[in-house]
Design an enzyme around this catalytic site. Structure first.
Site, PDB file in Angstrom:
ATOM      1  N   SER A  39       0.859  -1.182   0.000  1.00 42.44           N
ATOM      2  CA  SER A  39       0.000   0.000   0.000  1.00 42.44           C
ATOM      3  C   SER A  39       0.893   1.228   0.000  1.00 42.44           C
ATOM      4  O   SER A  39       2.120   1.116  -0.008  1.00 42.44           O
ATOM      5  CB  SER A  39      -0.891   0.010   1.232  1.00 42.44           C
ATOM      6  N   LYS A  40       0.263   2.375   0.046  1.00 36.88           N
ATOM      7  CA  LYS A  40       1.018   3.627  -0.012  1.00 36.88           C
ATOM      8  C   LYS A  40       2.073   3.722   1.088  1.00 36.88           C
ATOM      9  O   LYS A  40       3.071   4.406   0.938  1.00 36.88           O
ATOM     10  CB  LYS A  40       0.048   4.809   0.108  1.00 36.88           C
ATOM     11  N   ARG A  41       1.837   3.024   2.197  1.00 35.81           N
ATOM     12  CA  ARG A  41       2.809   3.053   3.283  1.00 35.81           C
ATOM     13  C   ARG A  41       4.187   2.578   2.803  1.00 35.81           C
ATOM     14  O   ARG A  41       5.209   2.931   3.348  1.00 35.81           O
ATOM     15  CB  ARG A  41       2.381   2.127   4.422  1.00 35.81           C
TER      16      ARG A  41
END
Ligand code: GLU
Length: 487
Positions: free
Chosen positions: A250-252
């Site tokens: 994910s964007k993390r």
């Protein structure tokens, strides 16, 4: 083989979607089959034209060309689900007529209430099949009265539905645990499960290769195939992609949009190589593989069912490998748009391009992505401004003496090439009794604006005598001005 990539155009192309597209494309190209781009835009509130354009741009950048699609044409044009509603309605009505579907008059509000109550009371929140037993005559009467209804699939109460997956083997679902899912919503729009099956049948898809987030949909789709009396395609569900921490990507974990990697200056070939290895391997050791090798060797047998790890460091490393393997012309062409974007090079500036071609060998081993070339080469394309962390190298009597002396020696040189520059400056440094590393720094900063630059003598040759002398003179002037102010 006929394969498809079927994105829902609700945003940018995710790297996971790109991997799905790639695997389908590889199988199509390897088998001499067809790769189809189908836009699943039935979610009208979230689908946009910009997203369709963006997805196509990213696929083209990756070199994943399609044989049939919205812009390529083909017998199923427009290859957008919003243009194919008649087919979904026809199939839905047939399922209703043949008893595989029934009308559900429960309103969305009622369904929501019942679902929440079930969850509160610890019961299964699946649809309670309330409308399944409404006699046909009664259901028809309600329909004629104008009562809105959705069409639900009548899932068998007994038995099992087995997905024979090419990657995971057999995955068995108990029919009892499958909800009577919706085929047509009460506004007449088809659901994903109905549209995808109708399209895959109509487009004669032989292999459905997609992310394993869809695995739970597959038994529902198989039930529709059986009810329509159609042979289902082969299914392969690709392992999920996780970050190095084992959590779903994910964007993390950094950027997940293909467009981000394009803009940062990753090469499509490196990206393809990297994506191919997210779940697949040729053997235990080969990492660098060009497109032809992938097309020739890719196979679902060697796709793992274990999550694939997205390792950004590996992607940078791989990109650097591809950059190092490029020839000067190709690399200069690849870097050009990045310089243009920063206003350093004008489109069609041939003299600038020539300089870039010569500069490429100087930086090839220092860049991981194309955008890294911009700060390293900027001094060749514009006047320098001394970087903050490099200013000290222009201050003080000793540095000024170096600059003054360097100017003189460079002026006297017969030929202004790297070799002559180097020997002149080395002789100068020796004569002045200085250490070369230290003595070259003021020259480097004066000429390139920074204490970190491509190799100095080659850079000076590229810049040319006139510009080098101008920059050295300017640096000296500034330094003298500041020096006298301090005194
Ligand atoms: N439209 C679906 C998605 O974007 C893909 C469906 C499929 O491949 O069956 O997730």
């Amino acid at each position: 083989m006929r394969l498809r990539f079927a994105p829902s155009p609700t945003g940018y192309l995710h790297v996971g979607g790109a991997r799905t597209a790639l695997y389908n494309w590889l199988l199509a190209r390897q088998s001499g089959g067809s790769f189809i781009l189908r836009i699943e835009d039935t979610d009208l509130s979230r689908s946009t034209e910009e997203a369709i354009e963006a997805i196509m741009t990213d696929l083209r950048w990756l070199g994943l060309d399609w044989d049939e699609g919205p812009d390529a044409g083909g017998e199923h044009w427009p290859y957008r689900q919003t243009g194919r509603y008649a087919l979904y309605h026809e199939a839905a009505l047939r399922l209703l007529r043949e008893g595989h579907a029934y009308r559900c008059f429960c309103s969305p509000e009622e369904l929501k209430e019942r679902r929440e109550a079930a969850l509160r009371e610890g019961r299964n929140p699946m649809y309670d099949r309330r409308c399944r037993s409404i006699p046909e005559g009664e259901a028809q009467r309600l329909e004629e009265e104008g009562r809105p209804y959705a069409l639900r699939f009548r899932v068998p109460e007994e038995g099992e539905t087995a997905v024979r997956d090419l990657i995971r083997g057999e995955v068995v679902f108990r029919n009892r645990e499958i909800e009577d899912f919706v085929l047509l919503r009460n506004d007449g729009t088809p659901t994903y499960n109905l549209a995808v099956v109708v399209d895959d049948i109509d487009m004669r898809i032989t292999h459905v290769v997609r992310g394993d987030d869809h695995l739970s949909n597959t038994p529902k789709q198989l039930l529709i195939y059986h009810a329509l009396g159609k042979e289902p395609p082969a299914f392969a569900h690709l392992p999920m992609i996780v970050g190095t921490d084992g959590k779903p990507l994910s964007k993390r974990h950094g950027d997940v949009a293909v467009g981000y990697y394009r803009e940062a200056g990753f090469l499509p070939e490196a990206m393809i190589n990297f994506l191919a290895l997210l779940g697949w391997s040729l053997d235990d050791s080969t990492t660098i593989m060009d497109r032809e090798t992938l097309v020739a060797n890719f196979g679902l047998e060697r796709v793992s069912s274990k999550p694939a790890v997205w390792d950004t460091d590996k992607l940078y490393w791989m990109n650097a490998q591809y950059i190092m393997a490029m020839d000067e012309e190709g690399l200069a062409e690849a870097i050009r748009p990045f310089l243009v974007r920063e206003g350093l090079l004008a489109e069609g500036d041939e003299e600038g391009m020539e300089r870039l071609r010569h500069a490429v060998p100087l930086i090839r081993e220092r860049i991981k992505v194309l955008a890294d070339a911009v700060p390293l080469l900027a001094f060749l394309f514009r006047e320098v401004e001394t970087a903050e962390d490099s200013r000290e190298f222009l201050e003080g009597d000793e540095n000024r003496a170096v600059l003054r002396e360097a100017g003189k020696r460079l002026l006297e040189l017969e030929r202004f090439d790297a070799e002559s520059i180097e020997s002149a400056l080395r002789a100068m440094v020796e004569g002045m009794g200085l250490k070369p590393r230290k003595a070259f720094q003021p020259i480097r900063v004066a000429v390139t604006g920074s204490k970190v630059s491509p190799p100095l003598f080659e850079s000076m040759e590229l810049l040319g005598r006139e510009r080098c002398l101008q920059r050295i003179a300017r640096a000296l002037e500034g330094s003298e001005r500041r020096g006298s102010r301090v005194r």
